[in-house]
Write a protein that holds these residues in place. Structure first.
Motif, PDB file in Angstrom:
ATOM      1  N   GLU A 113       0.807  -1.222   0.000  1.00 18.96           N
ATOM      2  CA  GLU A 113       0.000   0.000   0.000  1.00 18.96           C
ATOM      3  C   GLU A 113       0.844   1.279   0.000  1.00 18.96           C
TER       4      GLU A 113
ATOM      5  N   GLN B 188       2.340   2.113  -3.315  1.00 19.29           N
ATOM      6  CA  GLN B 188       1.340   2.635  -4.264  1.00 19.29           C
ATOM      7  C   GLN B 188       0.988   4.086  -3.935  1.00 19.29           C
ATOM      8  N   GLN B 189       0.968   4.401  -2.644  1.00 20.62           N
ATOM      9  CA  GLN B 189       0.673   5.780  -2.235  1.00 20.62           C
ATOM     10  C   GLN B 189       1.738   6.739  -2.764  1.00 20.62           C
ATOM     11  N   VAL B 190       2.994   6.331  -2.661  1.00 18.84           N
ATOM     12  CA  VAL B 190       4.071   7.211  -3.129  1.00 18.84           C
ATOM     13  C   VAL B 190       4.016   7.346  -4.653  1.00 18.84           C
TER      14      VAL B 190
ATOM     15  N   VAL C 219      -4.688   7.581  -5.548  1.00 18.40           N
ATOM     16  CA  VAL C 219      -4.139   6.247  -5.281  1.00 18.40           C
ATOM     17  C   VAL C 219      -5.114   5.164  -5.747  1.00 18.40           C
TER      18      VAL C 219
ATOM     19  N   TYR D 165      -4.251   1.601  -7.477  1.00 10.35           N
ATOM     20  CA  TYR D 165      -4.761   0.341  -6.942  1.00 10.35           C
ATOM     21  C   TYR D 165      -5.639  -0.373  -7.969  1.00 10.35           C
TER      22      TYR D 165
ATOM     23  N   GLY E 283     -11.350  11.355  -7.017  1.00 10.20           N
ATOM     24  CA  GLY E 283     -10.816  10.026  -7.296  1.00 10.20           C
ATOM     25  C   GLY E 283     -10.790   9.095  -6.095  1.00 10.20           C
TER      26      GLY E 283
ATOM     27  N   VAL F 251     -12.017  -1.711  -9.416  1.00 12.25           N
ATOM     28  CA  VAL F 251     -10.873  -2.511  -8.992  1.00 12.25           C
ATOM     29  C   VAL F 251     -11.132  -3.970  -9.343  1.00 12.25           C
TER      30      VAL F 251
ATOM     31  N   ALA G  41      -9.532   2.657  -2.824  1.00 10.41           N
ATOM     32  CA  ALA G  41      -8.220   2.013  -2.860  1.00 10.41           C
ATOM     33  C   ALA G  41      -8.071   1.140  -1.618  1.00 10.41           C
ATOM     34  N   PHE G  42      -7.623  -0.074  -1.799  1.00 12.13           N
ATOM     35  CA  PHE G  42      -7.364  -1.041  -0.728  1.00 12.13           C
ATOM     36  C   PHE G  42      -8.623  -1.370   0.071  1.00 12.13           C
TER      37      PHE G  42
ATOM     38  N   PHE H 274       3.449  11.578   4.226  1.00  9.37           N
ATOM     39  CA  PHE H 274       4.389  10.460   4.300  1.00  9.37           C
ATOM     40  C   PHE H 274       5.272  10.637   5.522  1.00  9.37           C
TER      41      PHE H 274
END
Lengths: 161, 590
Positions: free
Chosen positions: A46, A49-51, A60, A64, B169, B174, B185-186, B587
């Motif tokens: 994960e 993929q975020q970066v 993202v 994904y 987004g 998926v 996502a995820f 991050f």
């Protein structure tokens, strides 16, 4: 009252940035970026993929979406030696399933799994374009053809260190 | 114009080159069924993936059937929209879709408004011949939106609106094959993604895969509770849309009936968000004037353009995507928030009950407002200023649950002292309305003179980006912009980042046309004429008001006299203004 934090090591972060920059951070190159990123890290967790999303300036979810669509991409770590058994039509007819069974019992893992020591992972795929050599498997890209179950033990021994 | 002739269902038709078969048939009065196709004419919102295959037609000489929504007409083409082959294919497509769709229409939040349901009815589906695997996803809740992926038919309208229209987004396709589905996502909860909860995905979803969180049960419980008093506020855009739920033509203005219905439901106090919209203009207008004067006097630190902050999805957007620019939007709370803060202090005191014994409900054209209610900073010690919010659709359900015959209700008035409003407040419901309302007050304050005309036609309209220069004699030529759709808002934010934004004052709304097409409004199923009718009704409601400038609202003047002192006073800063947070994904690098 702050946004989510994504943990990642500096070296990994810089590596992904470098890969994205080598494609001019062009979102149209997403698949190529993911190819290189996966070949470096072995898989696409994960945070990676975020970066990628951040560097390419896309949500993202887009990343994904692509990762989950193509079976080539994986979010699970692979073993040091990634085994792929071809289950394409030609290999299947020539007994690929027996090769797969032999690998499963030898490594004591199932498809998609990784051995406890992290040495081997086992996956199946559809056709590597070597139907003349069926049945076929690859280990880290090296192709082994015309297999019979008895070969499995000695091939694995090549990777015993 | 370059036109071509073709034959559809044995009739000749002439259309401009580039016209799709679907459009050509439509102008002949032939309604080819569609499902994934979605278009809000003139509001730049469309989804044309050509994916569902419900609109297939037979083109003579062509080997396979053609999807009418994306196939262009060709000269001398012969099209049959209802040939046996086309009808059979359509039916099979629909039957396959239904074979992996839950059969719980009776309990479904979209029942009666579901495009899949009406398609099945129109095609006379009586049984599903296919038996196969069924998707087994768990329902997912967020403060505003409920997702039920089992009902997703992969039309991807939500994805188009989320990515292309809002540039957010958060959700998209998926996986592939049978497990393919629209997801975050995820597979995270919407709350943990960059979703701004605008809810436009709900507004365009043809099935029950996306719906609003339902709070009607809470209301019935609170009204029945003798321990608490209940009060309600109604947003401007609700009054030009609710009638549609009761068979009235789009654009019916039902303000008086809404007040009557809320009293019949049993609310103790029926107030109006229009009142606090006028209050918002006093606060935000004063802030605009203050910042503008400082800026024109050469203050380099003052943030210009000042941006509106009424739209909760827009607030979420800048907190999540542009937190570094969060000093640009006005600190003024939304009208919903200002109402809540006033009712839980001033009004609770006035009727002599503790704030926790006063339940404040809002009726909004919006689903993001539900999240706004939950914001910690918009409450005191865990007691929210506005306890919860319901949409226009939920109000319609509530009226039906309470067996009230809406259509025959005689008009009633909103209660005092938080019920009087002006024409400036009602136009908050349409794109450009907050701007115009602010100008009606700000220009008079800046020039010290009564406006010769109060209709700022130049900021009205339904284009996604509009700009105007408003001369303010003796002060400056005010450059303003009005945008809706968060993609357009993003363009402005990028201009600010690059130091190239030419405006002094910018209004932003997330939804198409502003709140009139908020995600809590009655479903329009892509019929843009409904949005236009609501838009016209908003300005008609403004024209009908005896007072049309916020600063002339007697109950707003009264609250300043009695409680707040003056706009942007210490007390109003404390209660009517808010702060924004940095909610961008970061991050954590080590």
């Amino acid at each position: 009252m702050v946004g989510p934090k994504i943990k990642i090591t500096e070296s990994n972060y810089l590596k992904i940035k470098e890969i994205c920059e080598s494609f001019d951070n062009n979102p149209g190159e997403l698949i190529n970026v993911l190819h290189q990123t996966q070949s470096h890290f072995g898989y696409l967790p994960e945070e990676v993929q975020q970066v990628v999303a951040d560097c390419l300036g896309i949500p993202v979810g887009r990343v994904y979406g692509v990762v989950s669509f193509y079976s080539f991409f994986t979010m699970k770590p692979k073993g040091k030696y990634a085994i792929s058994v071809c289950l394409g039509t030609a290999c299947y007819v020539k007994g690929a399933e027996k090769i797969l069974d032999a690998l499963k019992s030898e490594l004591k893992i199932s498809e998609g799994g990784v051995t406890e020591d992290g040495r081997f992972s086992l996956d199946v795929l559809r056709c590597v374009g070597a139907c003349g050599l069926a049945p076929v498997m690859t280990i880290n890209g090296k192709t082994y053809g015309r297999l019979v179950p008895e070969h499995v033990k000695e091939i694995l021994a090549e990777y015993a260190e | 114009m370059d036109t071509i002739k073709l034959t559809i269902d044995n009739r000749e038709v002439e259309v401009p080159r580039g016209t799709t078969i679907l459009k050509a048939a439509e102008q002949m009065g032939i309604k080819i069924p569609t499902l994934c196709h979605f278009e809000l004419d003139g509001l730049a919102l469309e989804n044309r993936p050509g994916g569902c295959r419900v609109c297939v037609v037979e083109v003579v000489g062509r080997r396979n059937l053609a999807p009418a929504c994306i196939t262009e007409c060709m000269p001398d083409m012969v099209v049959k929209t209802n040939s046996f082959r086309a009808l059979n294919a359509r039916r099979t497509v629909l039957e396959l879709m239904l074979s992996d769709h839950p059969n719980d229409c009776l309990q479904c939040p979209k029942s009666g408004h579901c495009e899949l349901q009406s398609l099945a009815a129109d095609m006379g589906i009586r049984e599903i011949p296919f038996k196969g695997q069924q998707s087994q996803y768990a329902k997912e809740f967020s403060p505003s939106i409920v997702r039920d992926a089992n009902k997703c038919i992969m039309c991807r309208r939500c994805e188009s609106v989320c990515h292309e229209y809002q540039s957010v987004g958060a959700i998209g396709a998926v996986e592939r094959g049978f497990p393919a589905v629209v997801s975050t996502a995820f597979g995270k909860n919407l709350t943990d993604t960059n979703c701004v909860l605008c809810g436009q995905c709900v507004a365009v979803c043809p099935t029950g895969a996306l719906a609003e969180v339902d709070n009607t049960g809470k209301i019935l419980r609170d009204i029945a509770n003798p321990e608490v008093k209940t009060c309600v506020q109604v947003a401007p855009a609700v009054r030009v849309a609710l009638g549609e739920e009761f068979g009235m033509p789009p654009g019916s203005i039902v303000t008086g009936k809404i007040a009557a219905a809320l009293k019949a439901i049993g609310f103790d106090y029926v107030f109006d968000t229009d009142w606090s919209a006028d209050l918002t203009i006093m606060e935000e207008g004063t802030e605009v004037i203050g910042r503008l004067k400082a800026y024109l006097a050469g203050d380099k630190d003052v943030k210009i353009p000042i941006m509106t902050s009424c739209c909760p999805a827009w607030v979420n957007f800048y907190e999540k995507f542009y937190p570094e620019l969060r000093d640009y939007p006005s600190t003024a709370k939304s009208p919903q928030g200002m109402f809540g803060a006033t009712v839980k202090t001033y009004f609770a005191d006035k009727i002599g009950i503790p704030r926790k014994n006063l339940v404040c409900v809002s009726v909004m054209p919006c689903v993001a407002k539900k999240y706004e209610c939950e914001r910690e900073e918009l409450g005191v010690n865990g007691d929210p200023d506005v306890n919860y919010s319901i949409t226009t659709r939920e109000l319609a359900r509530l009226i039906k649950i309470c067996n009230i015959d809406f259509n025959s209700l005689p008009d009633a008035e909103f209660d005092s002292p938080l019920g009087a409003s002006t024409g400036a407040a009602v136009i908050f419901g349409a794109t450009g309305g907050v701007m115009e309302a602010a100008l009606r007050t700000a220009v008079e304050v800046l020039t010290g003179e009564t406006l010769p005309r109060i209709d700022f036609e130049e900021v009205r309209g339904l284009d996604g980006v509009r700009e105007a220069t408003i001369p303010v004699p003796g002060v400056a030529d005010l450059k303003v912009a009005v945008v809706y759709g968060l993609k357009n808002a993003r363009t402005i934010m990028e201009q600010i980042k690059a130091g190239e934004c030419p405006y002094h004052f910018v209004e932003v709304m997330a939804c198409p046309g502003g709140c009139i097409d908020g995600a809590g409004q009655p479903y329009h199923h892509g019929d843009a004429s409904i949005i236009r009718a609501r838009h016209a009704a908003i300005y008609e409601a403004d024209r009908r008001m005896p007072i049309r400038k916020s600063h002339e609202n007697p109950e707003v003047q009264a609250i300043y006299k009695e409680f707040y002192g003056q706009p942007c006073s210490e007390k109003s800063h404390h209660l009517l203004h808010t702060i924004y947070f940095d909610k961008k994904i970061k991050f954590d690098i080590d």
